[in-house]
Motif scaffolding. Structure first.
Motif, PDB file in Angstrom:
ATOM      1  N   VAL A 187      57.756  -1.460 -15.630  1.00  0.00           N
ATOM      2  CA  VAL A 187      56.017  -1.584 -13.965  1.00  0.00           C
ATOM      3  C   VAL A 187      56.475  -3.055 -13.908  1.00  0.00           C
ATOM      4  O   VAL A 187      56.779  -3.231 -12.856  1.00  0.00           O
ATOM      5  CB  VAL A 187      55.162  -1.556 -14.860  1.00  0.00           C
ATOM      6  CG1 VAL A 187      54.130  -1.659 -13.736  1.00  0.00           C
ATOM      7  CG2 VAL A 187      54.872  -0.085 -15.409  1.00  0.00           C
ATOM      8  N   GLN A 188      57.648  -4.033 -14.316  1.00  0.00           N
ATOM      9  CA  GLN A 188      57.355  -5.155 -13.977  1.00  0.00           C
ATOM     10  C   GLN A 188      58.875  -5.823 -12.726  1.00  0.00           C
ATOM     11  O   GLN A 188      58.838  -6.248 -12.255  1.00  0.00           O
ATOM     12  CB  GLN A 188      57.231  -5.988 -14.638  1.00  0.00           C
ATOM     13  CG  GLN A 188      56.539  -6.682 -15.577  1.00  0.00           C
ATOM     14  CD  GLN A 188      55.255  -6.769 -15.435  1.00  0.00           C
ATOM     15  OE1 GLN A 188      55.040  -7.720 -15.194  1.00  0.00           O
ATOM     16  NE2 GLN A 188      54.350  -5.394 -15.513  1.00  0.00           N
ATOM     17  N   LEU A 189      59.637  -4.575 -12.775  1.00  0.00           N
ATOM     18  CA  LEU A 189      60.930  -4.511 -12.634  1.00  0.00           C
ATOM     19  C   LEU A 189      60.863  -4.509 -11.068  1.00  0.00           C
ATOM     20  O   LEU A 189      60.220  -3.274 -11.000  1.00  0.00           O
ATOM     21  CB  LEU A 189      61.440  -3.642 -13.135  1.00  0.00           C
ATOM     22  CG  LEU A 189      61.940  -4.197 -14.403  1.00  0.00           C
ATOM     23  CD1 LEU A 189      63.211  -3.097 -14.955  1.00  0.00           C
ATOM     24  CD2 LEU A 189      62.410  -5.908 -14.557  1.00  0.00           C
ATOM     25  N   LYS A 190      61.728  -5.047 -10.313  1.00  0.00           N
ATOM     26  CA  LYS A 190      61.897  -4.769  -8.692  1.00  0.00           C
ATOM     27  C   LYS A 190      63.595  -4.055  -8.814  1.00  0.00           C
ATOM     28  O   LYS A 190      64.379  -3.643  -8.941  1.00  0.00           O
ATOM     29  CB  LYS A 190      62.269  -5.664  -7.919  1.00  0.00           C
ATOM     30  CG  LYS A 190      62.681  -5.667  -6.688  1.00  0.00           C
ATOM     31  CD  LYS A 190      62.785  -7.148  -5.903  1.00  0.00           C
ATOM     32  CE  LYS A 190      62.630  -6.791  -4.454  1.00  0.00           C
ATOM     33  NZ  LYS A 190      63.486  -7.348  -3.404  1.00  0.00           N
ATOM     34  N   PRO A 191      62.575  -2.387  -8.259  1.00  0.00           N
ATOM     35  CA  PRO A 191      62.864  -1.466  -7.571  1.00  0.00           C
ATOM     36  C   PRO A 191      64.969  -1.867  -7.136  1.00  0.00           C
ATOM     37  O   PRO A 191      64.928  -2.663  -5.796  1.00  0.00           O
ATOM     38  CB  PRO A 191      63.334  -0.270  -7.301  1.00  0.00           C
ATOM     39  CG  PRO A 191      61.694  -0.305  -7.349  1.00  0.00           C
ATOM     40  CD  PRO A 191      61.172  -1.916  -7.762  1.00  0.00           C
ATOM     41  N   ILE A 192      65.970  -1.233  -7.430  1.00  0.00           N
ATOM     42  CA  ILE A 192      67.245  -1.565  -6.293  1.00  0.00           C
ATOM     43  C   ILE A 192      67.391  -0.251  -6.092  1.00  0.00           C
ATOM     44  O   ILE A 192      67.166   0.798  -6.083  1.00  0.00           O
ATOM     45  CB  ILE A 192      68.692  -1.580  -7.965  1.00  0.00           C
ATOM     46  CG1 ILE A 192      68.248  -2.327  -8.764  1.00  0.00           C
ATOM     47  CG2 ILE A 192      69.754  -1.659  -6.790  1.00  0.00           C
ATOM     48  CD1 ILE A 192      70.160  -2.256  -9.940  1.00  0.00           C
ATOM     49  N   PRO A 193      67.289  -0.936  -4.349  1.00  0.00           N
ATOM     50  CA  PRO A 193      67.305   0.641  -3.627  1.00  0.00           C
ATOM     51  C   PRO A 193      69.183   1.219  -3.193  1.00  0.00           C
ATOM     52  O   PRO A 193      69.838   0.522  -3.608  1.00  0.00           O
ATOM     53  CB  PRO A 193      67.759  -0.117  -1.681  1.00  0.00           C
ATOM     54  CG  PRO A 193      67.761  -1.202  -2.162  1.00  0.00           C
ATOM     55  CD  PRO A 193      67.218  -1.610  -4.206  1.00  0.00           C
ATOM     56  N   VAL A 194      68.248   2.273  -3.724  1.00  0.00           N
ATOM     57  CA  VAL A 194      70.318   3.354  -3.385  1.00  0.00           C
ATOM     58  C   VAL A 194      69.864   4.691  -2.307  1.00  0.00           C
ATOM     59  O   VAL A 194      68.539   5.105  -2.079  1.00  0.00           O
ATOM     60  CB  VAL A 194      70.523   3.898  -5.054  1.00  0.00           C
ATOM     61  CG1 VAL A 194      70.689   3.042  -6.438  1.00  0.00           C
ATOM     62  CG2 VAL A 194      69.580   4.554  -5.632  1.00  0.00           C
ATOM     63  N   LYS A 195      71.106   5.872  -2.025  1.00  0.00           N
ATOM     64  CA  LYS A 195      70.990   6.703  -1.479  1.00  0.00           C
ATOM     65  C   LYS A 195      70.963   7.430  -1.905  1.00  0.00           C
ATOM     66  O   LYS A 195      71.838   7.029  -4.099  1.00  0.00           O
ATOM     67  CB  LYS A 195      72.299   6.168  -0.815  1.00  0.00           C
ATOM     68  CG  LYS A 195      72.166   5.023   0.785  1.00  0.00           C
ATOM     69  CD  LYS A 195      73.210   5.217   1.440  1.00  0.00           C
ATOM     70  CE  LYS A 195      73.244   4.152   2.155  1.00  0.00           C
ATOM     71  NZ  LYS A 195      71.922   2.954   2.751  1.00  0.00           N
ATOM     72  N   PRO A 196      70.720   8.614  -2.025  1.00  0.00           N
ATOM     73  CA  PRO A 196      70.996  10.041  -2.634  1.00  0.00           C
ATOM     74  C   PRO A 196      72.376  10.047  -3.423  1.00  0.00           C
ATOM     75  O   PRO A 196      73.549  10.081  -2.506  1.00  0.00           O
ATOM     76  CB  PRO A 196      70.265  10.999  -2.148  1.00  0.00           C
ATOM     77  CG  PRO A 196      69.832  10.203  -1.169  1.00  0.00           C
ATOM     78  CD  PRO A 196      70.098   8.918  -0.883  1.00  0.00           C
TER      79      PRO A 196
END
Length: 154
Positions: free
Chosen positions: A79-88
């Motif tokens: 909930v507190q973490l910034k997601p890492i953007p990734v591709k499929p």
């Protein structure tokens, strides 16, 4: 003669007690519990993973010292973490200091879902868009640390 033997025996006992009773702090300056750096790498960019539960044990002379923590679970931490953007279907490399044995688990809102295959220290994120919570359990000879990261498949 008997008094002399008692005196020698007492000196020996005191000397041994002093040797074992006094610790030389300069001998063991290693940090305890140790801090281990951990990151998820995507396209050459490293994203630090969040440290959760850990436990460590070490021998100190005749004593054993241990530390164990209780931390929020990966799904609570997410909930507190910034997601890492990734591709499929993108690969994410797991990098943790001192080459531990690692297991990776996928989590959902309610708990641990399944173990994820780790090959060459990499996982492959799902093809479906969404947010995925990963726990990396790293084990060394004297301890283990749980790390969490969140990947967002776009």
């Amino acid at each position: 003669m008997m008094r002399g033997i008692k005196l020698i025996r007492m000196i020996v006992i005191l000397s041994v007690s002093l040797l074992f009773g006094c610790s030389d702090k300069s001998v063991d300056q290693a940090e305890f519990p140790p801090e281990k750096t951990a990151a998820a790498e995507v396209n050459g960019t490293e994203y630090p993973m969040e440290k959760g539960n850990y436990q460590w044990v070490r021998k100190k002379g005749l004593e054993t010292e241990s530390v164990k923590t209780d931390h929020a679970s990966p799904n609570q931490m997410a909930v507190q973490l910034k997601p890492i953007p990734v591709k499929p279907d993108q690969k994410v490399k797991v990098k943790i200091e001192d080459d531990p044995v690692m297991k990776v688990y996928l989590w959902n809102e309610t708990g641990k879902e399944k173990e994820i295959k780790l090959e060459d220290d990499q996982i492959t994120v799902p093809a479906d868009k969404g947010t995925y919570i990963y726990e990396v359990l790293a084990e060394w000879k004297n301890g283990e640390i749980s790390y969490t990261f969140v990947a967002e498949v776009q």
